[in-house]
Design a protein around this motif. Structure first.
Motif, short mmCIF file in Angstrom:
data_model
loop_
_atom_site.label_atom_id
_atom_site.label_comp_id
_atom_site.label_asym_id
_atom_site.label_seq_id
_atom_site.Cartn_x
_atom_site.Cartn_y
_atom_site.Cartn_z
N THR A 94 -51.83 -7.43 1.56
CA THR A 94 -52.91 -8.42 1.46
C THR A 94 -54.15 -7.90 2.18
O THR A 94 -55.28 -8.04 1.68
CB THR A 94 -52.47 -9.76 2.08
OG1 THR A 94 -51.36 -10.28 1.32
CG2 THR A 94 -53.60 -10.78 2.05
N ASP A 95 -53.94 -7.27 3.33
CA ASP A 95 -55.06 -6.67 4.06
C ASP A 95 -55.67 -5.51 3.28
O ASP A 95 -56.89 -5.33 3.25
CB ASP A 95 -54.59 -6.19 5.44
CG ASP A 95 -54.19 -7.35 6.35
OD1 ASP A 95 -54.60 -8.49 6.07
OD2 ASP A 95 -53.46 -7.10 7.33
N VAL A 96 -54.81 -4.70 2.64
CA VAL A 96 -55.31 -3.57 1.85
C VAL A 96 -56.17 -4.07 0.69
O VAL A 96 -57.28 -3.55 0.43
CB VAL A 96 -54.14 -2.72 1.32
CG1 VAL A 96 -54.64 -1.66 0.33
CG2 VAL A 96 -53.40 -2.05 2.47
N ALA A 97 -55.69 -5.10 -0.01
CA ALA A 97 -56.45 -5.64 -1.14
C ALA A 97 -57.76 -6.27 -0.67
O ALA A 97 -58.80 -6.14 -1.34
CB ALA A 97 -55.60 -6.67 -1.88
N ALA A 98 -57.72 -6.93 0.51
CA ALA A 98 -58.94 -7.54 1.04
C ALA A 98 -60.00 -6.48 1.34
O ALA A 98 -61.20 -6.70 1.13
CB ALA A 98 -58.60 -8.35 2.30
N GLU A 99 -59.56 -5.31 1.82
CA GLU A 99 -60.50 -4.23 2.10
C GLU A 99 -61.17 -3.74 0.81
O GLU A 99 -62.29 -3.24 0.83
CB GLU A 99 -59.77 -3.08 2.78
CG GLU A 99 -59.33 -3.39 4.20
CD GLU A 99 -58.46 -2.28 4.79
OE1 GLU A 99 -58.28 -1.25 4.09
OE2 GLU A 99 -57.98 -2.43 5.92
#
Length: 357
Positions: free
Chosen positions: A126-131
């Motif tokens: 989720t953090d990777v996609a948010a980046e």
């Protein structure tokens, strides 16, 4: 006059010593449970948690290496060529998440393998996609049964079957101590059959923890319970009143914590993670998961673990039988020796009387 008060005082002191000596067992249980449960569960952190990045070429390799470096040992990131390969890895428990990068990134998980591992993987990606400025789509390739939405029902079934098993050890070993060991062993096998049937009723018709494969679940529950009961009944010959503590160490403190029912070994300290490979609770939990959700992948290895614990139970009962037989022979020889000594003493007294006359 002084003898009156001293007798009750001595009796009270003796009773107090008796109670205090028996309090050692629950206090040791308290210490052991705290060390085991808090040591295994209080701060789960991933280490070498296998995840896949789907794609080929420089961008996929860079993303995988970046995640590997950023995780500092938390993740084991590999690239796979396509979605089908990634899903196959999830369904054979070779990985616990597969990320498909792009304008609409997707994460594939299998909550039937471990809901907590899936949650950890989802947080990471989720953090990777948010980046990348895109919302993450999550797909569950292998969900659990409707009656087990958290995926932890099998663990709580393990708890129920375990308690029924080691509590039966206390009854058979204590109340049945006057019975021959072969009868106690037969009672252990019979009790394990009843406990496993109760477990199957819980898992199937009562709570719906599984929606198929109930027969295989029952068979593994019986093998698991029989191993505990046979080991416990055999150990009672040697441990006596310490048997309850002994079986709790083996089948609660070390067993529940290493079973993988709450956290898989990739989220636990190394000690409990290493036990997961061969402890009987892990054999049951992973065996049921494999049988119900993953098409029997690696089922043979999990059943072998349960079978080896059952064989260990038979071996412990065998050793206990030999020890009890040796004890009976020693007691019989002592009895004969005492009888012979008494007879000799009587004969000497008769001879002395005859001489005196």
């Amino acid at each position: 006059m002084s003898a009156g008060p001293s007798a009750p005082s001595g009796s009270t002191a003796g009773a107090l010593r008796h109670v205090l000596s028996h309090l050692v067992t629950p206090l040791l249980m308290c210490v052991g449970m705290g060390l085991a449960y808090l040591g295994a569960f209080h701060a789960p952190e991933p280490h070498d948690l296998r995840v896949d990045v789907v794609g080929s070429g420089a961008s996929a390799d860079v993303l995988a290496q970046t995640l590997q470096d950023r995780g500092d040992g938390a993740l084991s990131v590999r690239t796979v060529a396509d979605r089908d390969t990634a899903v196959n890895h999830l369904r054979t428990q070779q990985s616990y998440g597969a990320y498909l990068p792009g304008s609409s990134p997707e994460l594939i998980v299998a909550t039937a393998s471990s809901d907590t591992s899936a949650t950890v993987v989802q947080k990471v990606f989720t953090d990777v996609a948010a980046e990348q400025g895109a919302p993450l789509k999550v797909t569950n390739a292998e969900p659990t049964a409707d009656g087990d939405p958290t995926g932890q029902g099998i663990f709580f079934l393990l708890v129920a079957v375990s308690i029924g098993s080691y509590a039966s050890v206390a009854v058979i070993g204590g109340a049945g101590a006057v019975l021959a060991l072969r009868i106690r062993a037969a009672l252990a096998v019979g009790a394990s059959l009843v406990v496993s049937v109760i477990g199957a009723v819980f898992a199937g018709p009562l709570f719906g923890l599984v929606d198929h494969g109930l027969g295989g679940l029952w068979a593994m529950a019986w093998l698991y319970s029989a191993g505990i009961l046979l080991i416990g009944v055999g150990l009672h010959t040697f441990l006596k009143r310490w048997t309850t503590l002994g079986v709790m160490v083996l089948f609660v403190m070390l067993n529940f914590t290493s079973s993988g029912g709450i956290f898989r070994p990739e989220l636990q300290p190394g000690f409990f993670g290493s036990l997961h490979a061969f402890w009987n609770g892990a054999g049951f939990v992973e065996g049921v998961r494999s049988h119900v959700y993953f098409g029997g992948h690696s089922l043979g290895g999990h059943v072998l673990v349960l079978a080896l614990w059952f064989v260990a139970g038979l071996a412990v009962v065998g050793v206990a039988g030999a020890a009890e037989a040796k004890g009976r022979r020693a007691a019989s020889e002592l009895s004969r020796a005492e009888a012979l000594a008494a007879s000799s003493a009587g004969a000497e007294e008769e001879m002395e009387e005859a001489v005196a006359v």
